[in-house]
Enzyme design. Structure first.
Site, PDB file in Angstrom:
ATOM      1  N   LYS A 267       2.460  -0.630  -7.938  1.00 56.78           N
ATOM      2  CA  LYS A 267       3.794  -1.009  -8.440  1.00 56.78           C
ATOM      3  C   LYS A 267       3.755  -2.487  -8.789  1.00 56.78           C
ATOM      4  O   LYS A 267       3.373  -3.329  -7.971  1.00 56.78           O
ATOM      5  CB  LYS A 267       4.857  -0.725  -7.377  1.00 56.78           C
ATOM      6  CG  LYS A 267       6.259  -1.243  -7.754  1.00 56.78           C
ATOM      7  CD  LYS A 267       7.347  -0.772  -6.791  1.00 56.78           C
ATOM      8  CE  LYS A 267       8.660  -1.524  -7.031  1.00 56.78           C
ATOM      9  NZ  LYS A 267       9.726  -1.143  -6.082  1.00 56.78           N
ATOM     10  N   ASP A 272      12.260  -8.140  -8.370  1.00 56.09           N
ATOM     11  CA  ASP A 272      13.233  -7.043  -8.315  1.00 56.09           C
ATOM     12  C   ASP A 272      14.608  -7.584  -7.908  1.00 56.09           C
ATOM     13  O   ASP A 272      14.875  -7.778  -6.724  1.00 56.09           O
ATOM     14  CB  ASP A 272      12.747  -5.975  -7.315  1.00 56.09           C
ATOM     15  CG  ASP A 272      13.691  -4.773  -7.255  1.00 56.09           C
ATOM     16  OD1 ASP A 272      14.583  -4.665  -8.127  1.00 56.09           O
ATOM     17  OD2 ASP A 272      13.508  -3.931  -6.346  1.00 56.09           O
ATOM     18  N   LYS A 279      20.997  -6.559  -6.186  1.00 53.98           N
ATOM     19  CA  LYS A 279      20.787  -6.703  -4.744  1.00 53.98           C
ATOM     20  C   LYS A 279      21.661  -7.832  -4.204  1.00 53.98           C
ATOM     21  O   LYS A 279      22.036  -8.745  -4.935  1.00 53.98           O
ATOM     22  CB  LYS A 279      19.317  -7.048  -4.464  1.00 53.98           C
ATOM     23  CG  LYS A 279      18.359  -5.893  -4.594  1.00 53.98           C
ATOM     24  CD  LYS A 279      16.949  -6.323  -4.184  1.00 53.98           C
ATOM     25  CE  LYS A 279      15.937  -5.221  -4.389  1.00 53.98           C
ATOM     26  NZ  LYS A 279      16.097  -4.059  -3.499  1.00 53.98           N
ATOM     27  N   ASP A 290       7.559  -7.605  -4.814  1.00 54.02           N
ATOM     28  CA  ASP A 290       7.607  -6.248  -5.368  1.00 54.02           C
ATOM     29  C   ASP A 290       6.435  -5.932  -6.307  1.00 54.02           C
ATOM     30  O   ASP A 290       6.358  -4.843  -6.860  1.00 54.02           O
ATOM     31  CB  ASP A 290       8.954  -6.011  -6.061  1.00 54.02           C
ATOM     32  CG  ASP A 290       9.485  -4.611  -5.807  1.00 54.02           C
ATOM     33  OD1 ASP A 290       8.982  -3.953  -4.880  1.00 54.02           O
ATOM     34  OD2 ASP A 290      10.381  -4.177  -6.554  1.00 54.02           O
ATOM     35  N   ASP A 349      18.304  -0.140  -9.062  1.00 63.27           N
ATOM     36  CA  ASP A 349      17.448  -0.752  -8.038  1.00 63.27           C
ATOM     37  C   ASP A 349      16.343   0.205  -7.568  1.00 63.27           C
ATOM     38  O   ASP A 349      15.408  -0.204  -6.888  1.00 63.27           O
ATOM     39  CB  ASP A 349      18.308  -1.204  -6.848  1.00 63.27           C
ATOM     40  CG  ASP A 349      17.575  -2.183  -5.950  1.00 63.27           C
ATOM     41  OD1 ASP A 349      16.511  -2.676  -6.367  1.00 63.27           O
ATOM     42  OD2 ASP A 349      18.073  -2.462  -4.842  1.00 63.27           O
ATOM     43  N   ARG A 353      10.061   3.670  -8.942  1.00 66.43           N
ATOM     44  CA  ARG A 353       9.703   5.063  -9.225  1.00 66.43           C
ATOM     45  C   ARG A 353       9.785   5.363 -10.721  1.00 66.43           C
ATOM     46  O   ARG A 353       9.099   6.255 -11.225  1.00 66.43           O
ATOM     47  CB  ARG A 353      10.565   6.015  -8.391  1.00 66.43           C
ATOM     48  CG  ARG A 353      12.019   5.984  -8.706  1.00 66.43           C
ATOM     49  CD  ARG A 353      12.866   6.648  -7.636  1.00 66.43           C
ATOM     50  NE  ARG A 353      13.051   5.787  -6.458  1.00 66.43           N
ATOM     51  CZ  ARG A 353      13.721   6.144  -5.373  1.00 66.43           C
ATOM     52  NH1 ARG A 353      14.260   7.346  -5.301  1.00 66.43           N
ATOM     53  NH2 ARG A 353      13.852   5.308  -4.361  1.00 66.43           N
TER      54      ARG A 353
END
Ligand code: BES
Ligand code: ZN
Ligand code: ZN
Length: 499
Positions: A267, A272, A279, A290, A349, A353
């Protein structure tokens, strides 16, 4: 840090500090190789400080001029029957920290014979080197004051050894050096500020790795238009809110005797923010981490030219930022991944994936590998389940999972199996698209994320490591100063070496 093997009496090692490792309740026997006058001096110290040789026992003694080293460190190893690689690495790491406090530059480690008997000389020597280099790691690039000037790095570690173990120990040192260097490189990448570690920066690192590999490793970078042509709508969706351009990074290593083709995907969200599902400030503080999965992939490939394992390895990183802006992905958007499946985005967020959906389906389609392993700082839920020190592992192939568990034991990196519970598949069903990017309700977040990834794997053997916890240490540990951990680098390198 240089590692040297010496076959001589411990008292003749001629170092600043001599470190002696002893078994709990077997202190005298552990120290038997030493001359009588030093033994008597050590016994006095042991009695004065109530040292038992348990795992948390350390004493630092002056040598009183009895040997050339000015100090002695006694480190407990705990009970011989409980001993394992993790304990060895932790005790070595703690000892290295003690040495640093005591300003040792050249140190000696006394290698008790039955200590290497337990795990073999090569593995023991390798663990010593890995633990020493990992414990000595500091990220001082941005410290401008006294703190960095007062640093006295340990220059040489001399390991006292029996002649019969020399060749095996040499090999262990060689492997340990490669693996710890790769891990520390990966830590550097995570520790650097996100302003520097942009997608373009990661792509340059990949190209550098290829350039320094004398032709063993090839790197390629797909630019935005090529990413679009490849059909990676999900990856581009995440990247869209950022001013930084996305990069799809591919690294390739092939041993002529390769037994398997393995894709390792990381990843690579270089920051992020959460996107429009922004966030909170506390949760955003560490979000430069991240890209830790990507940093592990780069770390792994930085070692392959030297390590030469019998595999064909393909590294894949979809690198981009997750930012809110007028162009950003919106909750409600629907994206199509490379394998044709559509994804309803309900929370921007849950972006990792989305990028991985394209990486995994692209890997299956283009590479047809025997195995895919992904490393991703994917869910806070996995940290809730397993804490800071343990990565979650999921997968669809028993043999691959067992092999990775074995490698985790060998590397000292902790992983724990979690289930790909088919009954939870309903939780990621979308009313409007094939899947949605968050699970219904608040439970099993690490599992629903893994089930989501499985949608893009087809039938390829696959293991998913959720490294959200162990990728980044929130406080100092013996083996890891606060910050990037380089988690997964040694695990995967050990796995490659076992093939
Ligand atoms: N990068 C985070 C996961 C994370 C959290 C990594 C803490 C390391 C430390 C990921 O992109 C994320 O934000 N996940 C969400 C998913 C949720 C919206 C379904 C989470 O875990 O809260
Ligand atoms: Zn996120
Ligand atoms: Zn993320």
């Amino acid at each position: 840090m240089k590692f040297t093997l010496k076959v001589t009496k411990p008292e003749l090692l001629n170092t600043d500090i001599l470190c002696l490792f002893v078994w709990e309740n077997e202190i005298k026997r552990s120290l038997l190789p030493l001359p009588k006058n030093i033994l008597t001096h050590i016994e006095e110290g042991i009695n004065a400080e109530d040292f038992k040789g348990s795992k948390n026992d350390f004493i630092v003694l002056s040598s009183k001029g009895l040997i050339s080293s000015y100090k002695l460190i006694l480190a407990g190893l705990g009970k011989k029957s409980d001993f394992n690689l993790g304990i060895l690495m932790e005790q070595i790491a703690k000892t290295i920290r003690k040495v640093r406090e005591n300003k040792g530059v050249k140190i000696g480690l006394v290698f008790v014979s039955d200590w290497s008997d337990i795990m073999g000389t090569q593995r023991t020597a390798q663990a010593i080197v890995e633990a020493s280099n990992l414990a000595a790691y500091q990220f001082m690039k941005y410290k401008s004051g006294e703190e960095s000037k007062n640093l006295r790095p340990i220059e040489e570690v001399i390991i006292n050894i029996h002649p019969a173990g020399l060749a095996a120990a040499e090999q262990g040192i060689y492997l340990g050096r490669i693996m710890s260097r790769a891990t520390n490189y990966s830590r550097d990448l995570v520790n650097e500020p996100p302003r520097l570690t942009t997608p373009a920066f990661l792509a340059d690192e990949a190209l550098k790795i290829a350039k320094n590999s004398s032709g063993t490793i090839k790197a390629a970078v797909l630019e935005e238009d090529e990413i679009e042509k490849a059909g990676m709508e999900a990856f581009l969706g995440v990247s869209r809110g950022s001013d930084e351009l996305p990069k799809f990074i591919i690294l390739r290593y092939k041993n002529p005797h390769a037994k398997k083709k393995i894709v390792v995907a990381g990843k690579g969200i270089t920051f992020d923010t959460g996107g429009l599902s922004l966030k909170s400030p506390e949760h955003m503080e560490t979000m430069k981490l991240d890209m830790a999965g990507a940093a592990s992939v780069l770390g792994i490939f930085s070692a392959l030219a030297e390590l030469k394992p019998s595999v064909e390895a393909v590294g894949m990183i979809a690198a981009c930022e997750n930012m809110p802006s007028g162009k950003a992905l919106k909750p409600g958007d629907i994206l199509r991944a490379v394998n044709g499946k559509t994804i309803e985005v309900l929370n921007t967020d849950a972006e990792g994936r989305l990028t991985l959906a394209d990486v995994l389906s692209y890997a299956v389609k283009k590479e047809k590998p025997d195995e895919i392993i992904d490393l991703a700082t994917l869910t806070g839920a996995c940290m809730i389940a397993l804490g800071q020190d343990i990565a979650g592992i999921f997968g669809n192939n028993e043999n691959l999972l067992t092999q990775l568990e074995k490698s985790a034991k060998e590397s000292g990196e902790k992983i724990w199996r979690l289930p790909l519970e088919k009954g939870y598949k309903d939780l990621i069903k979308s009313h409007i698209a094939d899947v949605k990017n968050i699970g219904t309700g608040k439970y099993a977040g690490a599992i629903t994320a893994a089930l989501f990834l499985e949608e893009f794997i087809n039938k390829t053997s696959w293991a998913h490591l959720d490294i959200a916890g162990p990728a980044y240490m929130e406080k100092d540990t013996p083996i890891n100063p606060k910050g990037g951990a380089g988690f997964g680098v040694r695990l995967i390198l050990h796995y490659f070496n076992s093939i």
